[in-house]
Structures are given as C-alpha cells and as structure tokens.
Scaffold this active site. Structure first.
Site, PDB file in Angstrom:
ATOM      1  N   ASP A  10       0.876  -1.180   0.000  1.00 64.29           N
ATOM      2  CA  ASP A  10       0.000   0.000   0.000  1.00 64.29           C
ATOM      3  C   ASP A  10       0.911   1.227   0.000  1.00 64.29           C
ATOM      4  OD1 ASP A  10       0.899  -0.487   2.630  1.00 64.29           O
ATOM      5  OD2 ASP A  10      -0.849   0.481   3.535  1.00 64.29           O
ATOM      6  N   HIS A 241       9.398   0.701   8.836  1.00 63.38           N
ATOM      7  CA  HIS A 241       8.636  -0.539   8.980  1.00 63.38           C
ATOM      8  C   HIS A 241       8.833  -1.503   7.802  1.00 63.38           C
ATOM      9  CE1 HIS A 241       6.318   1.397  12.228  1.00 63.38           C
ATOM     10  NE2 HIS A 241       6.111   2.413  11.407  1.00 63.38           N
TER      11      HIS A 241
END
Length: 319
Positions: A10, A241
């Site tokens: 995403d 991340h």
C-alpha cells in the site's frame, strides 16, 4: 539463487522504502508487485508503485492492482502520516510506461504461485486483503506459496492506530485472520515490536539526499513522514517498517531473536478490533504445547540488528 518474491504494498513512504530495497537486493527476485488500499487509496498506491518501478528502471515487472477496501467495512486512510498522495506530498509525476496488468492482485498471486510452486515468498507491506482474496480463489494456495512475511501486527507492544491494534491489521482484521489461520504456509509477523524503533534519522536523510537519483527520490518523500514521527519520538527520525520487513527476507541474520506463537486477530471487540492476540500460555500437561493447539504458529521477530539493517538499506539505495 535469488529468492522469488511478490511484494504486496500500500505504497506510502515507508512502503516505497521497502519496495526500493527489494529492487536493490541481489538476494531477491521480484516477480511481481501488487497494490492494495491502506495508507491511501488503491488508485494512489498503484500509481505510486508504478512510478517507483520506473524510477528504479524495472518497468518489466508485472504490477497488478488489488483490493480497494477490506473484506468488511470501508477503508480509512492516513494522509496525516504519508501525505495526501501517499508519498509525502513530494509532487512526483505520474508513471509514463508502467501500467497495471489485466489480472487482479489476487489472480496474479495465484497464477504465479502455481507457475513457481514452492518458490515464492509473499512479502505483504500492507493489509492482507489481497492474499485473503487469493485464498478465496484458490483454497490450496498454501501448498504452492510456502512463506508469507507480513509487516503488520503488534505482539507484545501497544498498537499505533488504537491502543492495541497495528494499522495493517486494523485495516482488514478479517483478511489478516484468514491468512494467519492457514496451516499450510509459514507466516512471519514483522510487527511494531521491531519496526517501531528501527529508525532512520536526519543524518540518514542527508546521506540519501546526496546519493543517486533513486536515493534522492526516496529522500524527497521522507520529510513529511519524519515530521509526523518527530512529534512522537521527540527527535527528527522515522520508522522504517516496510524496509525492515524486506531486509529480513534478504538477510535473515538481521533477526537476532524470534519466537513462534499462536496468533489470532480480534474481529468484534469494541476497543480491540484488529488486535493481534498472541497466546503465550503453555500447557504443561501436554508437553508444553500452546493452549491454542488448533491455531497455527506464527513466527514473531522480537529483536533485530538495527545497525546492520540501517547500513544495508542506505548503502543499497544511495548507489
């Protein structure tokens, strides 16, 4: 031999870092990118991924557009974290060459897994919706897709969207639960336990700004993201991340400690929806086996070599 990977993303700021690292890692062979909603709409994540592929000179890799919403409920985006465009409001152009293929992300995942049985690792940098839909198309998918490495969840630390839920689990709890309950594949949950304090700071940004055109492209989207994190961290830095998740696949030695536990995702709690619930109990009358004996074990990294990761990321992107 390089590990074949599908990168499901995403594409926001840290996801772009992860996609870039995948393309710059000789240990990995990216056989497809698939987009999904999450940080921003799937229209934007698809466009962001396409432009990144062009920037890194890899337009030949198939890109498949994926789910625009969760299995249940409406999407919620994070423009205050990643910018309205998902990439730090950096003002990039649209991709000129890369266009999505005709298949959906789920369809392409099934097609490639069956074409390369047992060879592909699925790296999920966003909600697990696309993989859940692939399972709905082909319930035998875990026989062909041996490993899922997911940047999501929070095992032993607080959430980042709610008190207990991490963003990608919270975006689609039903999808995450479906994937985590499949016994046929190995799932690694690279959660906030290790990603939230794997940071890039101002010196790292400066280093990227002085690097290659691709490095400067990554650097251009980071200030907006770092501004958001600075309010949380008290210093100018940001969490990496998705890049850490990709790095773990390319270099397993980055993980210095991990545990395997049964994990389920809370689907209905008013305060706990999206929580990745880890059962740390052991039944001593049953040889120390987990209490949730019918729930597959999920591998959870609990510590990583952050310096090794940082140098790996920076050196590969800046060249």
């Amino acid at each position: 031999m390089a590990i074949k990977v599908i990168v499901d993303t995403d594409t926001g700021v840290d996801d772009a870092m992860g996609c870039a690292l995948a393309l710059r890692s000789p240990e990995l062979d990216v056989v497809a990118f698939t987009s999904v909603f999450g940080n921003v709409s799937v229209e934007l994540t698809t466009e962001n991924t396409a432009y990144l592929m062009e920037m890194f000179g890899r337009p030949e890799i198939p890109l498949a557009r994926g789910a625009g919403r969760a299995l249940v409920g409406s999407p919620n985006y994070s423009p205050f974290v990643h910018g309205d465009d998902g990439v730090g409001n950096a003002g990039f152009e649209k991709a000129k060459v890369v266009k999505p293929v005709r298949q959906s992300a789920a369809e392409l995942t099934v097609e490639l897994a069956r074409k390369h049985p047992g060879e592909i690792t699925f790296i999920a940098l966003g909600p697990l919706t696309n993989l859940a839909l692939a399972l709905a198309i082909d319930p035998e998918l875990p026989k062909f897709l041996p490993r899922v490495v997911w940047m999501g969840g929070a095992a032993f630390v607080p959430g980042n969207v709610t008190a207990v839920a991490e963003a990608d689990a919270w975006h689609d709890p039903e999808g995450a639960q479906m994937v985590l309950q499949q016994a046929g594949w190995r799932v690694d949950m690279v959660g906030l336990d290790v990603t939230d304090d794997t940071l890039l700071d101002e010196a790292d940004l400066t280093r990227l700004q002085a690097g290659s055109p691709q490095s400067r492209y990554i650097a251009a989207m980071m200030p907006f993201y770092m501004d958001f994190y600075s309010a949380k961290l008290g210093r100018y830095a940001c969490a990496a991340h998705s890049a850490l998740t990709v790095a773990i696949v390319a270099d397993p030695a980055i993980v210095t400690a991990q545990e395997a536990y049964p994990v389920q995702v809370e689907l209905s709690g008013r305060l706990t929806r999206g929580m990745t619930v880890v059962d740390r109990r052991r039944n001593n009358s049953n040889g120390g086996q987990p209490e949730w004996k019918d729930t597959p074990l999920t591998n959870i990294p609990t510590d990583v070599d952050r310096l090794r990761f940082r140098e790996m990321f920076l050196s590969r992107i800046e060249k």
